[in-house]
Design a protein around this motif. Sequence first.
Motif, PDB file in Angstrom:
ATOM      1  N   ALA A  50     -42.709  -8.185   8.766  1.00 33.64           N
ATOM      2  CA  ALA A  50     -42.451  -7.895   7.353  1.00 33.64           C
ATOM      3  C   ALA A  50     -41.325  -8.779   6.829  1.00 33.64           C
ATOM      4  CB  ALA A  50     -42.095  -6.420   7.173  1.00 33.64           C
ATOM      5  N   THR A  51     -40.300  -8.971   7.658  1.00 31.61           N
ATOM      6  CA  THR A  51     -39.182  -9.835   7.281  1.00 31.61           C
ATOM      7  C   THR A  51     -39.631 -11.281   7.146  1.00 31.61           C
ATOM      8  OG1 THR A  51     -37.613  -8.377   8.384  1.00 31.61           O
ATOM      9  CG2 THR A  51     -36.900 -10.630   7.996  1.00 31.61           C
ATOM     10  N   LEU A 168     -29.572  -2.436  -1.901  1.00 32.20           N
ATOM     11  CA  LEU A 168     -28.171  -2.030  -1.753  1.00 32.20           C
ATOM     12  C   LEU A 168     -28.071  -0.581  -1.292  1.00 32.20           C
ATOM     13  CD1 LEU A 168     -25.142  -2.604  -2.163  1.00 32.20           C
ATOM     14  CD2 LEU A 168     -25.414  -1.837  -4.531  1.00 32.20           C
ATOM     15  N   ALA A 169     -28.890   0.296  -1.879  1.00 28.37           N
ATOM     16  CA  ALA A 169     -28.804   1.730  -1.577  1.00 28.37           C
ATOM     17  C   ALA A 169     -29.034   2.013  -0.107  1.00 28.37           C
ATOM     18  CB  ALA A 169     -29.803   2.494  -2.442  1.00 28.37           C
ATOM     19  N   TYR A 170     -30.156   1.528   0.450  1.00 25.95           N
ATOM     20  CA  TYR A 170     -30.426   1.921   1.836  1.00 25.95           C
ATOM     21  C   TYR A 170     -29.746   1.025   2.864  1.00 25.95           C
ATOM     22  CZ  TYR A 170     -34.495  -1.342   1.795  1.00 25.95           C
ATOM     23  OH  TYR A 170     -35.335  -2.429   1.708  1.00 25.95           O
ATOM     24  N   SER A 171     -29.383  -0.206   2.481  1.00 24.79           N
ATOM     25  CA  SER A 171     -28.646  -1.051   3.424  1.00 24.79           C
ATOM     26  C   SER A 171     -27.250  -0.492   3.686  1.00 24.79           C
ATOM     27  CB  SER A 171     -28.542  -2.482   2.898  1.00 24.79           C
ATOM     28  OG  SER A 171     -29.807  -3.098   2.845  1.00 24.79           O
ATOM     29  N   LEU A 172     -26.608  -0.012   2.635  1.00 31.86           N
ATOM     30  CA  LEU A 172     -25.288   0.579   2.820  1.00 31.86           C
ATOM     31  C   LEU A 172     -25.370   1.866   3.625  1.00 31.86           C
ATOM     32  CD1 LEU A 172     -23.540   0.105  -0.651  1.00 31.86           C
ATOM     33  CD2 LEU A 172     -23.407  -1.331   1.387  1.00 31.86           C
ATOM     34  N   ALA A 173     -26.469   2.588   3.473  1.00 31.35           N
ATOM     35  CA  ALA A 173     -26.596   3.878   4.155  1.00 31.35           C
ATOM     36  C   ALA A 173     -26.827   3.732   5.654  1.00 31.35           C
ATOM     37  CB  ALA A 173     -27.751   4.674   3.542  1.00 31.35           C
ATOM     38  N   GLY A 174     -27.702   2.816   6.051  1.00 32.89           N
ATOM     39  CA  GLY A 174     -28.078   2.782   7.458  1.00 32.89           C
ATOM     40  C   GLY A 174     -28.061   1.432   8.135  1.00 32.89           C
ATOM     41  N   MET A 336     -38.251  -6.812  -0.593  1.00 31.96           N
ATOM     42  CA  MET A 336     -37.148  -5.991  -0.088  1.00 31.96           C
ATOM     43  C   MET A 336     -37.003  -6.093   1.421  1.00 31.96           C
ATOM     44  SD  MET A 336     -37.079  -2.509  -2.383  1.00 31.96           S
ATOM     45  CE  MET A 336     -38.710  -1.967  -1.881  1.00 31.96           C
ATOM     46  N   SER A 337     -38.142  -6.172   2.137  1.00 28.67           N
ATOM     47  CA  SER A 337     -38.073  -6.215   3.600  1.00 28.67           C
ATOM     48  C   SER A 337     -37.365  -7.467   4.095  1.00 28.67           C
ATOM     49  CB  SER A 337     -39.482  -6.151   4.201  1.00 28.67           C
ATOM     50  OG  SER A 337     -40.227  -7.307   3.864  1.00 28.67           O
ATOM     51  N   THR A 338     -37.424  -8.530   3.315  1.00 33.35           N
ATOM     52  CA  THR A 338     -36.718  -9.750   3.690  1.00 33.35           C
ATOM     53  C   THR A 338     -35.324  -9.805   3.081  1.00 33.35           C
ATOM     54  OG1 THR A 338     -38.813 -10.931   3.868  1.00 33.35           O
ATOM     55  CG2 THR A 338     -36.826 -12.268   3.687  1.00 33.35           C
ATOM     56  N   ALA A 339     -35.202  -9.375   1.840  1.00 33.80           N
ATOM     57  CA  ALA A 339     -33.901  -9.431   1.182  1.00 33.80           C
ATOM     58  C   ALA A 339     -32.852  -8.626   1.931  1.00 33.80           C
ATOM     59  CB  ALA A 339     -34.019  -8.934  -0.260  1.00 33.80           C
ATOM     60  N   ASP A 340     -33.215  -7.404   2.380  1.00 33.99           N
ATOM     61  CA  ASP A 340     -32.220  -6.605   3.103  1.00 33.99           C
ATOM     62  C   ASP A 340     -31.831  -7.261   4.421  1.00 33.99           C
ATOM     63  OD1 ASP A 340     -34.436  -6.024   4.708  1.00 33.99           O
ATOM     64  OD2 ASP A 340     -34.662  -3.998   3.945  1.00 33.99           O
ATOM     65  N   SER A 341     -32.797  -7.877   5.082  1.00 32.05           N
ATOM     66  CA  SER A 341     -32.510  -8.559   6.351  1.00 32.05           C
ATOM     67  C   SER A 341     -31.573  -9.745   6.133  1.00 32.05           C
ATOM     68  CB  SER A 341     -33.818  -9.055   6.980  1.00 32.05           C
ATOM     69  OG  SER A 341     -34.769  -8.018   7.058  1.00 32.05           O
ATOM     70  N   THR A 369     -21.859  -6.555   2.686  1.00 29.53           N
ATOM     71  CA  THR A 369     -23.273  -6.426   2.337  1.00 29.53           C
ATOM     72  C   THR A 369     -23.458  -6.344   0.831  1.00 29.53           C
ATOM     73  OG1 THR A 369     -23.710  -5.265   4.423  1.00 29.53           O
ATOM     74  CG2 THR A 369     -25.339  -5.023   2.669  1.00 29.53           C
ATOM     75  N   ALA A 370     -22.616  -5.542   0.168  1.00 33.72           N
ATOM     76  CA  ALA A 370     -22.716  -5.385  -1.285  1.00 33.72           C
ATOM     77  C   ALA A 370     -22.447  -6.707  -2.007  1.00 33.72           C
ATOM     78  CB  ALA A 370     -21.727  -4.315  -1.760  1.00 33.72           C
TER      79      ALA A 370
END
Length: 474
Positions: A50-51, A168-174, A336-341, A369-370
Amino acid sequence: MMTALSFGVILALFVAIGLASARKATGSRTDYYLASRSVRPSLVGLSAVATNNSGYMFIGVIGFTYETGLAAIWLMIGWILGDFIGSTFIHRRLRRAAAATDEASFASVLARWHGETFRKWRTLAAIIMVVFLVAYAGAQVAAGGKALQGVFGIDPRIGAVAVAAMVLAYSLAGGIRASIWTDAAQSITMMVAMTVLFVAGIAGLGGISGVIEGWWAVPGYLDLFPEDLILPGLAGTGFFILGWLFAGFSVVGQPHVMIRFMTLDDDRNMVRARAWYYTYFSGFYLLATGVGMLSRLYLPDLSSLDPELALPVMAMEVLPPVLVGLILAGIFAATMSTADSLVLASSAAVTHDLAPERLETPFMLKLATAIAIAVALVLAVSENRSVFSLVILAWSTLASAFAPLLALYAVRRRVSENAAILMLITGVSVALLWRFGLGWHDRLYEGLPGIAVPLLLGILLSQPATRKTEAEAA
């Protein structure tokens, strides 16, 4: 209305899955960046693919195939074959080295592979990572904006902001665990979306015979090779295919993809992880190429606008509103799957490789990260760049910087820090010169000379590694 509703429900599910991962978070750097190296093979494989696919597959490849035709199939064949070749001797040894060095970033594992620190190389590598990973993330965020523009006709900056906010929301969380969990759900959505559009596209043109007849009517669309090869005849064909094979091999130089394999629970499970990865990758890429070619028949005049809008616009032509929402969610899933990575990998480069260790606190991990997401968003809305071109630029430069050294290490060779720095600078310089100085990137992927030249240099400057000096054997 139904399009927006189905789209919103699926995106809400992604965010919920990512936020749920926070329950397993420990707050340590190893957990935030490597999920404590405890991820099972199926999740590693689905997350990595996915990434790898990203908005580049839904937006960039579809647009490229729309314009190129059947010759785009070599991009798929070369990419997957080159990727597979690299994985046969690199992935497992990288996972072993990650465990032996107990490092949390891609650059740090390479720097300490043979028990040394390579501090200067590590700093230079981190700077290159931050620059090109964030630019790459900007392309993904921009792809989300283009998807909303194609479906709803609204300002693409709105879609870019939406992608950035959810990541941003889920990357900061986990941390990376959130990224991997959502990747798995996103990979399923991406496959379903592409399959639905492919089947509906063929049916809407009267079946396979109608599709083939339509393609034959487009001059040169079913030619097996493009006309603008770097050399005429068989030699040009060979370089064309070889170039895309190197593009696939370039995966081993992508920190945001390779970090997935570093999270695997046991290096003995690498074969299973690769099976998940290549099974999905082959099927999805074939579908993407088919949809790209179908879009040319549905949207013959799109070349005068933006071919990278082909998929969302085609979806509105052939699908009911509720399924258009699924397609749009699939595109957002890919971005999103690549951006968060990408932002997590660039965050690791800052907090782990550039900043002093005392600053590597849970707060600083999330702050970095933010900031990375914010910069990517600024890049995404600042200029209307081609997603395909921007991704290839970042992809080739990162590959030229890191693939040669990692390949040497994987075949049990070692170099001095000065030699490693020379390889890195040479690779990046050759790739950028090929693209911006010579302008040959449209005819031959710049990662080929960018990887080959420093690799040959490294072979000349390297020596065999003993089992004692190898971190992976520790």
